[in-house]
Design a protein around this motif. Structure first.
Motif, PDB file in Angstrom:
ATOM      1  N   GLN A 218      -7.145   4.478  -3.361  1.00  0.00           N
ATOM      2  CA  GLN A 218      -6.060   3.840  -4.112  1.00  0.00           C
ATOM      3  C   GLN A 218      -5.124   4.864  -4.734  1.00  0.00           C
ATOM      4  O   GLN A 218      -3.948   4.576  -4.970  1.00  0.00           O
ATOM      5  CB  GLN A 218      -6.640   2.943  -5.205  1.00  0.00           C
ATOM      6  CG  GLN A 218      -7.394   1.746  -4.684  1.00  0.00           C
ATOM      7  CD  GLN A 218      -7.920   0.856  -5.791  1.00  0.00           C
ATOM      8  OE1 GLN A 218      -7.652  -0.323  -5.864  1.00  0.00           O
ATOM      9  NE2 GLN A 218      -8.695   1.442  -6.692  1.00  0.00           N
ATOM     10  N   GLY A 221      -1.861   5.726  -2.591  1.00  0.00           N
ATOM     11  CA  GLY A 221      -0.715   4.834  -2.428  1.00  0.00           C
ATOM     12  C   GLY A 221      -1.102   3.390  -2.650  1.00  0.00           C
ATOM     13  O   GLY A 221      -2.124   3.091  -3.283  1.00  0.00           O
ATOM     14  N   THR A 222      -0.300   2.472  -2.125  1.00  0.00           N
ATOM     15  CA  THR A 222      -0.518   1.038  -2.268  1.00  0.00           C
ATOM     16  C   THR A 222      -1.242   0.510  -1.034  1.00  0.00           C
ATOM     17  O   THR A 222      -0.793   0.728   0.091  1.00  0.00           O
ATOM     18  CB  THR A 222       0.816   0.294  -2.429  1.00  0.00           C
ATOM     19  OG1 THR A 222       1.524   0.840  -3.544  1.00  0.00           O
ATOM     20  CG2 THR A 222       0.593  -1.189  -2.651  1.00  0.00           C
ATOM     21  N   MET A 223      -2.338  -0.198  -1.241  1.00  0.00           N
ATOM     22  CA  MET A 223      -3.140  -0.691  -0.119  1.00  0.00           C
ATOM     23  C   MET A 223      -2.644  -2.061   0.325  1.00  0.00           C
ATOM     24  O   MET A 223      -2.201  -2.882  -0.484  1.00  0.00           O
ATOM     25  CB  MET A 223      -4.615  -0.775  -0.512  1.00  0.00           C
ATOM     26  CG  MET A 223      -5.211   0.518  -1.051  1.00  0.00           C
ATOM     27  SD  MET A 223      -5.053   1.909   0.090  1.00  0.00           S
ATOM     28  CE  MET A 223      -6.035   1.324   1.473  1.00  0.00           C
ATOM     29  N   PHE A 224      -2.731  -2.301   1.645  1.00  0.00           N
ATOM     30  CA  PHE A 224      -2.391  -3.600   2.225  1.00  0.00           C
ATOM     31  C   PHE A 224      -3.629  -4.413   2.590  1.00  0.00           C
ATOM     32  O   PHE A 224      -3.520  -5.580   2.959  1.00  0.00           O
ATOM     33  CB  PHE A 224      -1.547  -3.413   3.490  1.00  0.00           C
ATOM     34  CG  PHE A 224      -0.188  -2.790   3.240  1.00  0.00           C
ATOM     35  CD1 PHE A 224       0.372  -2.789   1.969  1.00  0.00           C
ATOM     36  CD2 PHE A 224       0.507  -2.205   4.273  1.00  0.00           C
ATOM     37  CE1 PHE A 224       1.606  -2.210   1.734  1.00  0.00           C
ATOM     38  CE2 PHE A 224       1.755  -1.626   4.056  1.00  0.00           C
ATOM     39  CZ  PHE A 224       2.305  -1.632   2.779  1.00  0.00           C
ATOM     40  N   GLY A 238      -1.737   0.658   4.376  1.00  0.00           N
ATOM     41  CA  GLY A 238      -1.108   0.819   3.075  1.00  0.00           C
ATOM     42  C   GLY A 238       0.135   1.677   3.173  1.00  0.00           C
ATOM     43  O   GLY A 238       0.507   2.177   4.248  1.00  0.00           O
ATOM     44  N   GLU A 239       0.806   1.840   2.045  1.00  0.00           N
ATOM     45  CA  GLU A 239       1.993   2.687   1.943  1.00  0.00           C
ATOM     46  C   GLU A 239       1.665   3.902   1.105  1.00  0.00           C
ATOM     47  O   GLU A 239       1.173   3.781  -0.024  1.00  0.00           O
ATOM     48  CB  GLU A 239       3.162   1.920   1.335  1.00  0.00           C
ATOM     49  CG  GLU A 239       4.442   2.755   1.225  1.00  0.00           C
ATOM     50  CD  GLU A 239       5.620   1.965   0.690  1.00  0.00           C
ATOM     51  OE1 GLU A 239       6.731   2.529   0.622  1.00  0.00           O
ATOM     52  OE2 GLU A 239       5.427   0.780   0.338  1.00  0.00           O
ATOM     53  N   SER A 240       1.941   5.070   1.634  1.00  0.00           N
ATOM     54  CA  SER A 240       1.633   6.318   0.940  1.00  0.00           C
ATOM     55  C   SER A 240       2.587   6.530  -0.229  1.00  0.00           C
ATOM     56  O   SER A 240       3.711   6.028  -0.242  1.00  0.00           O
ATOM     57  CB  SER A 240       1.714   7.496   1.915  1.00  0.00           C
ATOM     58  OG  SER A 240       1.533   8.717   1.232  1.00  0.00           O
ATOM     59  N   SER A 241       2.138   7.280  -1.205  1.00  0.00           N
ATOM     60  CA  SER A 241       2.996   7.636  -2.335  1.00  0.00           C
ATOM     61  C   SER A 241       3.877   8.836  -2.016  1.00  0.00           C
ATOM     62  O   SER A 241       4.694   9.236  -2.839  1.00  0.00           O
ATOM     63  CB  SER A 241       2.137   7.946  -3.566  1.00  0.00           C
ATOM     64  OG  SER A 241       1.210   8.977  -3.280  1.00  0.00           O
ATOM     65  N   SER A 271      -7.729  -2.569  -7.118  1.00  0.00           N
ATOM     66  CA  SER A 271      -6.513  -3.332  -7.380  1.00  0.00           C
ATOM     67  C   SER A 271      -6.289  -4.307  -6.236  1.00  0.00           C
ATOM     68  O   SER A 271      -6.652  -4.029  -5.088  1.00  0.00           O
ATOM     69  CB  SER A 271      -5.314  -2.394  -7.510  1.00  0.00           C
ATOM     70  OG  SER A 271      -5.512  -1.473  -8.561  1.00  0.00           O
ATOM     71  N   PRO A 273      -4.766  -6.010  -3.083  1.00  0.00           N
ATOM     72  CA  PRO A 273      -3.876  -5.455  -2.048  1.00  0.00           C
ATOM     73  C   PRO A 273      -2.507  -6.124  -2.085  1.00  0.00           C
ATOM     74  O   PRO A 273      -2.370  -7.269  -2.522  1.00  0.00           O
ATOM     75  CB  PRO A 273      -4.610  -5.768  -0.744  1.00  0.00           C
ATOM     76  CG  PRO A 273      -5.491  -6.937  -1.066  1.00  0.00           C
ATOM     77  CD  PRO A 273      -5.886  -6.765  -2.506  1.00  0.00           C
ATOM     78  N   ARG A 274      -1.504  -5.396  -1.660  1.00  0.00           N
ATOM     79  CA  ARG A 274      -0.139  -5.923  -1.645  1.00  0.00           C
ATOM     80  C   ARG A 274      -0.002  -6.955  -0.535  1.00  0.00           C
ATOM     81  O   ARG A 274      -0.261  -6.671   0.631  1.00  0.00           O
ATOM     82  CB  ARG A 274       0.849  -4.782  -1.428  1.00  0.00           C
ATOM     83  CG  ARG A 274       2.307  -5.228  -1.313  1.00  0.00           C
ATOM     84  CD  ARG A 274       3.216  -4.035  -1.065  1.00  0.00           C
ATOM     85  NE  ARG A 274       4.578  -4.444  -0.763  1.00  0.00           N
ATOM     86  CZ  ARG A 274       5.535  -3.608  -0.363  1.00  0.00           C
ATOM     87  NH1 ARG A 274       5.261  -2.319  -0.250  1.00  0.00           N
ATOM     88  NH2 ARG A 274       6.742  -4.041  -0.095  1.00  0.00           N
TER      89      ARG A 274
END
Length: 297
Positions: A218, A221-224, A238-241, A271, A273-274
């Motif tokens: 986590q 970045g943001t996990m899908f 996910g999307e990397s930071s 958290s 996931p998006r």
């Protein structure tokens, strides 16, 4: 016999956005759908074109794919959602603007320009205008009323609205605004648009994701995806930071041994996931990526 001519009807706006569609060929293909072959997909899409007057169908870059042209990402997204609910599995490429050559200047391309009308509260108008200007929009009019509402009219390339209308606009106006667009004309290409997307988090293993593996990831970045989901090598999770892509292993399991610790195991906190809609996914993917559209995912 009296012959009365019908009044001239309103012309249909030309298609401005195109996507490439093909049969799903990922490692998870066939796990949730029942109609998997490109022939079934081709027959269903051509049948749809008989009643969907704004849809145009062209041959794709390969013999197994088709190029679909429509009035926007939402128009094409409704078709893909219908196919998904009917049991089809598809792989869809990113949406692109339908470009045409300029008849007056050799080598120059024209792109579709939309007249975008935004009705929003005055305190949020600045953020909307700024976002549309970054996406090559040009101000036409700006009107306010006594109740605190603002009506903004801008000319913006059709590709500039990709990704903004799906979810970003709602966040900018906090749910207090509407946005509409209509085709205006073909105009000279206005240059590249920087959407500011970071790199992707890509799975490097096949299997089922685990909370034990996702917890330390986590920070990247943001996990899908969440725990308990099937993934495969090359799948975006996910999307990397950071701007560069990062390959990760989300399937690591905790080793079960007979060695016991004096202290209790740390509690895993994940958290959510998006979650993205189909239109948001289409707008998110890059030129070298595909969206899997399946009944189960």
């Amino acid at each position: 016999m009296l012959i009365k001519s019908l009044p001239q009807s309103t012309p249909i706006d030309p298609p401005t956005i195109s996507i490439h569609v093909q049969a799903n060929d990922s490692p998870l293909a066939g796990t949730s759908g029942t109609k998997l072959t490109s022939q079934l997909i081709r027959e269903r899409i051509y049948k749809e074109a008989e009643t969907n007057v704004a849809l145009r169908i062209l041959p794709g870059p390969t013999s197994e794919s088709l190029e679909l042209r429509g009035r926007g990402v939402l128009h094409l997204g409704v078709l893909l959602e219908t196919l998904r609910r009917e049991g089809f599995e598809l792989a869809v490429g990113p949406p692109k603007a339908v470009m045409i050559p300029d008849p007056d200047a050799e080598g120059r391309m024209l792109e579709p320009i939309e007249e975008c009308t935004v009705l929003v509260r005055e305190e949020y108008a600045g953020a909307v205008v700024q976002k549309l200007t970054i996406r090559k929009g040009e101000m036409v009019s700006y009107e306010t009323d006594e109740e605190g509402w603002v009506k903004v009219v801008m000319d913006i390339p059709a590709r500039g609205l990709i990704g903004y209308m799906a979810g970003e606009f709602g966040n900018d106006v906090h749910g207090q605004g509407t946005i509409n667009h209509i085709f205006k004309a073909y105009m000279p290409y206005r240059g590249a648009i920087d959407t500011g997307r970071n790199g992707a988090l890509i799975s490097m293993a096949a299997g089922e994701t685990s909370g034990y593996a996702l917890a330390p990831l986590q920070a990247r970045g943001t996990m899908f995806v969440g725990p308990g989901e099937q993934v495969y090598p090359g799948m975006i999770i996910g999307e990397s930071s950071k701007p560069l892509d990062l390959h990760l292993n989300p399937c690591v399991k905790k080793q079960l041994t007979n060695i016991r610790s004096v202290i209790a195991d740390d509690k895993i906190v994940l958290s959510p996931p998006r979650a993205m809609s189909l239109e948001e996914m289409l707008a998110y993917v890059g030129d070298d990526e595909l969206v899997e559209v399946t009944p189960g995912r």
